[in-house]
Design an enzyme around this catalytic site. Structure first.
Site, PDB file in Angstrom:
ATOM      1  N   TYR A 193     -12.805  75.769  -1.418  1.00 25.58           N
ATOM      2  CA  TYR A 193     -12.441  74.611  -2.229  1.00 25.58           C
ATOM      3  C   TYR A 193     -12.645  73.293  -1.482  1.00 25.58           C
ATOM      4  O   TYR A 193     -12.765  72.241  -2.099  1.00 25.58           O
ATOM      5  CB  TYR A 193     -10.962  74.702  -2.634  1.00 25.58           C
ATOM      6  CG  TYR A 193     -10.656  75.629  -3.790  1.00 25.58           C
ATOM      7  CD1 TYR A 193     -11.637  76.425  -4.378  1.00 25.58           C
ATOM      8  CD2 TYR A 193      -9.361  75.702  -4.292  1.00 25.58           C
ATOM      9  CE1 TYR A 193     -11.325  77.263  -5.436  1.00 25.58           C
ATOM     10  CE2 TYR A 193      -9.045  76.526  -5.353  1.00 25.58           C
ATOM     11  CZ  TYR A 193     -10.026  77.311  -5.926  1.00 25.58           C
ATOM     12  OH  TYR A 193      -9.713  78.146  -6.970  1.00 25.58           O
ATOM     13  N   GLY A 194     -12.631  73.337  -0.166  1.00 17.91           N
ATOM     14  CA  GLY A 194     -12.640  72.118   0.641  1.00 17.91           C
ATOM     15  C   GLY A 194     -13.695  71.096   0.289  1.00 17.91           C
ATOM     16  O   GLY A 194     -13.404  69.901   0.200  1.00 17.91           O
ATOM     17  N   ASP A 252      -4.815  81.421  -3.871  1.00 18.18           N
ATOM     18  CA  ASP A 252      -5.602  80.755  -2.835  1.00 18.18           C
ATOM     19  C   ASP A 252      -7.051  80.697  -3.288  1.00 18.18           C
ATOM     20  O   ASP A 252      -7.458  81.404  -4.218  1.00 18.18           O
ATOM     21  CB  ASP A 252      -5.489  81.500  -1.505  1.00 18.18           C
ATOM     22  CG  ASP A 252      -6.265  80.827  -0.377  1.00 18.18           C
ATOM     23  OD1 ASP A 252      -6.025  79.624  -0.144  1.00 18.18           O
ATOM     24  OD2 ASP A 252      -7.130  81.466   0.235  1.00 18.18           O
ATOM     25  N   SER A 253      -7.844  79.885  -2.584  1.00 21.08           N
ATOM     26  CA  SER A 253      -9.267  79.809  -2.875  1.00 21.08           C
ATOM     27  C   SER A 253     -10.009  81.072  -2.480  1.00 21.08           C
ATOM     28  O   SER A 253     -11.141  81.293  -2.898  1.00 21.08           O
ATOM     29  CB  SER A 253      -9.888  78.621  -2.136  1.00 21.08           C
ATOM     30  OG  SER A 253      -9.763  78.797  -0.735  1.00 21.08           O
ATOM     31  N   CYS A 291      -5.183  75.042   7.081  1.00 19.54           N
ATOM     32  CA  CYS A 291      -5.893  75.868   6.098  1.00 19.54           C
ATOM     33  C   CYS A 291      -5.372  77.274   6.312  1.00 19.54           C
ATOM     34  O   CYS A 291      -5.287  77.737   7.459  1.00 19.54           O
ATOM     35  CB  CYS A 291      -7.406  75.796   6.326  1.00 19.54           C
ATOM     36  SG  CYS A 291      -8.355  76.964   5.304  1.00 19.54           S
ATOM     37  N   THR A 292      -5.000  77.950   5.234  1.00 20.83           N
ATOM     38  CA  THR A 292      -4.396  79.273   5.406  1.00 20.83           C
ATOM     39  C   THR A 292      -5.391  80.311   5.906  1.00 20.83           C
ATOM     40  O   THR A 292      -4.999  81.416   6.283  1.00 20.83           O
ATOM     41  CB  THR A 292      -3.742  79.753   4.091  1.00 20.83           C
ATOM     42  OG1 THR A 292      -4.657  79.582   3.001  1.00 20.83           O
ATOM     43  CG2 THR A 292      -2.466  78.979   3.820  1.00 20.83           C
ATOM     44  N   HIS A 293      -6.678  79.971   5.945  1.00 19.30           N
ATOM     45  CA  HIS A 293      -7.661  80.869   6.561  1.00 19.30           C
ATOM     46  C   HIS A 293      -7.556  80.861   8.088  1.00 19.30           C
ATOM     47  O   HIS A 293      -7.926  81.836   8.743  1.00 19.30           O
ATOM     48  CB  HIS A 293      -9.091  80.457   6.185  1.00 19.30           C
ATOM     49  CG  HIS A 293      -9.470  80.731   4.766  1.00 19.30           C
ATOM     50  ND1 HIS A 293      -9.009  79.972   3.715  1.00 19.30           N
ATOM     51  CD2 HIS A 293     -10.290  81.672   4.218  1.00 19.30           C
ATOM     52  CE1 HIS A 293      -9.521  80.429   2.590  1.00 19.30           C
ATOM     53  NE2 HIS A 293     -10.303  81.462   2.865  1.00 19.30           N
ATOM     54  N   GLU A 305     -13.993  84.171   5.208  1.00 19.72           N
ATOM     55  CA  GLU A 305     -14.318  84.799   3.931  1.00 19.72           C
ATOM     56  C   GLU A 305     -15.369  85.901   4.085  1.00 19.72           C
ATOM     57  O   GLU A 305     -15.431  86.830   3.275  1.00 19.72           O
ATOM     58  CB  GLU A 305     -14.820  83.751   2.932  1.00 19.72           C
ATOM     59  CG  GLU A 305     -13.745  82.840   2.385  1.00 19.72           C
ATOM     60  CD  GLU A 305     -12.763  83.545   1.465  1.00 19.72           C
ATOM     61  OE1 GLU A 305     -13.153  84.506   0.777  1.00 19.72           O
ATOM     62  OE2 GLU A 305     -11.584  83.132   1.449  1.00 19.72           O
ATOM     63  N   CYS A 360      -2.901  77.464  -0.554  1.00 22.01           N
ATOM     64  CA  CYS A 360      -4.187  76.831  -0.243  1.00 22.01           C
ATOM     65  C   CYS A 360      -3.885  75.372   0.035  1.00 22.01           C
ATOM     66  O   CYS A 360      -3.304  74.681  -0.824  1.00 22.01           O
ATOM     67  CB  CYS A 360      -5.145  76.971  -1.429  1.00 22.01           C
ATOM     68  SG  CYS A 360      -6.683  76.010  -1.280  1.00 22.01           S
ATOM     69  N   ASN A 361      -4.233  74.901   1.220  1.00 20.07           N
ATOM     70  CA  ASN A 361      -3.915  73.527   1.575  1.00 20.07           C
ATOM     71  C   ASN A 361      -4.642  72.523   0.698  1.00 20.07           C
ATOM     72  O   ASN A 361      -4.069  71.510   0.283  1.00 20.07           O
ATOM     73  CB  ASN A 361      -4.254  73.285   3.045  1.00 20.07           C
ATOM     74  CG  ASN A 361      -3.262  73.923   3.983  1.00 20.07           C
ATOM     75  OD1 ASN A 361      -2.306  73.288   4.415  1.00 20.07           O
ATOM     76  ND2 ASN A 361      -3.485  75.189   4.319  1.00 20.07           N
ATOM     77  N   THR A 362      -5.917  72.783   0.398  1.00 19.36           N
ATOM     78  CA  THR A 362      -6.680  71.855  -0.437  1.00 19.36           C
ATOM     79  C   THR A 362      -6.063  71.757  -1.824  1.00 19.36           C
ATOM     80  O   THR A 362      -5.872  70.652  -2.356  1.00 19.36           O
ATOM     81  CB  THR A 362      -8.149  72.302  -0.534  1.00 19.36           C
ATOM     82  OG1 THR A 362      -8.701  72.412   0.776  1.00 19.36           O
ATOM     83  CG2 THR A 362      -8.967  71.317  -1.342  1.00 19.36           C
TER      84      THR A 362
END
Length: 269
Positions: free
Chosen positions: A41-42, A9-10, A183-185, A151, A72-74
């Site tokens: 990353y977005g 992931d980012s 978004c996995t966040h 984050e 990570c979706n992006t």
């Protein structure tokens, strides 16, 4: 030696997928890489995200994983086919599982999607949803403020309420009955998001569905781990470890002891 599932992931967002993998597949070893030094990353150009994803996969391949999960979706939106062309193991992203879960859930056929600038700009969820149900109606909204909040470890109740409310303002009142957390966040902020969207909107996290798909793929390929001693997981991050460790231990609770290892990836700024 037990082959692991490699998850990348980012930053810390992919830990939402890891938590579900550990819950649903407790015998499976996980190797996780969070690119915290270059998160989020977005806002980055697609080619840069593809480059970063390749670098991380090249690093993870040394551990001989049996599967790679782009949590990570992006990165899923712009890099998954590139990675699939480069490795011989199964590569799974988080967009298709999330889209399928939303299609199963919606009653009205009107679905909301929130994500990073990159994910929303790619229209990856719109394409995934309409490939299954062409008549589906989708409301998409970029929420670039949310992942950086997570984050920083700011996801406990009330810490992010104001920024969540600001980010979702345009979706409130839309005729959606489910909202994809693209978004996995965002599952870290599920409580605040649910409060803003109200009880009539079901939140869809791709983490559950992704873990189920991991199980199905490994079972079909006869690659599931044999019962035995619980695995020892490995966690890597490309940036400062203290915040990463705090967030990971808070989210994963007592499921494992974490000692993140810093890998200084080449910076492309």
């Amino acid at each position: 030696m037990q082959q692991a599932i490699a998850v990348l992931d980012s930053g810390v967002g992919g830990l939402t997928v890891v938590k579900e993998v550990m819950r649903q597949l407790p015998q499976e070893k996980v190797i996780y890489f969070g690119d915290t030094a270059r998160s989020p990353y977005g806002p980055r150009p697609a080619e840069e995200v593809r480059t970063f994803t390749r670098q991380i996969v090249d690093y993870l391949i040394q551990f001989n994983p049996k599967m790679i999960v782009i949590a990570c979706n992006t990165a899923t939106a712009v890099a998954i086919e590139d990675i699939r062309s480069r490795v011989s193991v199964p590569v799974l992203g988080v967009i298709s599982p999330g889209a399928r879960a939303a299609i199963k859930t919606t009653r009205s056929g009107v679905i909301g999607v929130i994500g990073t600038d990159g994910t929303i700009r790619s229209n990856a969820y719109v394409h995934a949803l309409r490939s299954i149900a062409p008549s589906i109606q989708v409301y998409s909204e970029a929420c670039p403020l949310l992942a950086p909040f997570v984050e920083k470890g700011l996801f406990e109740p009330h810490e992010a309420d104001a920024v969540v409310e600001q980010s979702l303002r345009k979706l409130v009142g839309k005729p959606i009955d489910c909202l994809i957390l693209g978004c996995t966040h965002y599952p870290f902020l599920a409580q605040a998001i649910a409060k803003v969207m109200g009880p009539n909107v079901t939140l869809i996290s791709s983490a559950d569905e992704t873990a189920r798909e991991i199980s199905a793929i490994l079972s079909h390929r006869r690659m599931l781990a044999e019962p035995g001693a619980l695995p020892i997981h490995q966690f890597f991050c490309s940036g400062e470890t203290e915040v990463f460790k705090k967030i990971a231990e808070s989210w994963l609770k007592d499921q494992l002891s974490i000692t993140p290892v810093v890998w200084q990836v080449p910076r492309i700024l």
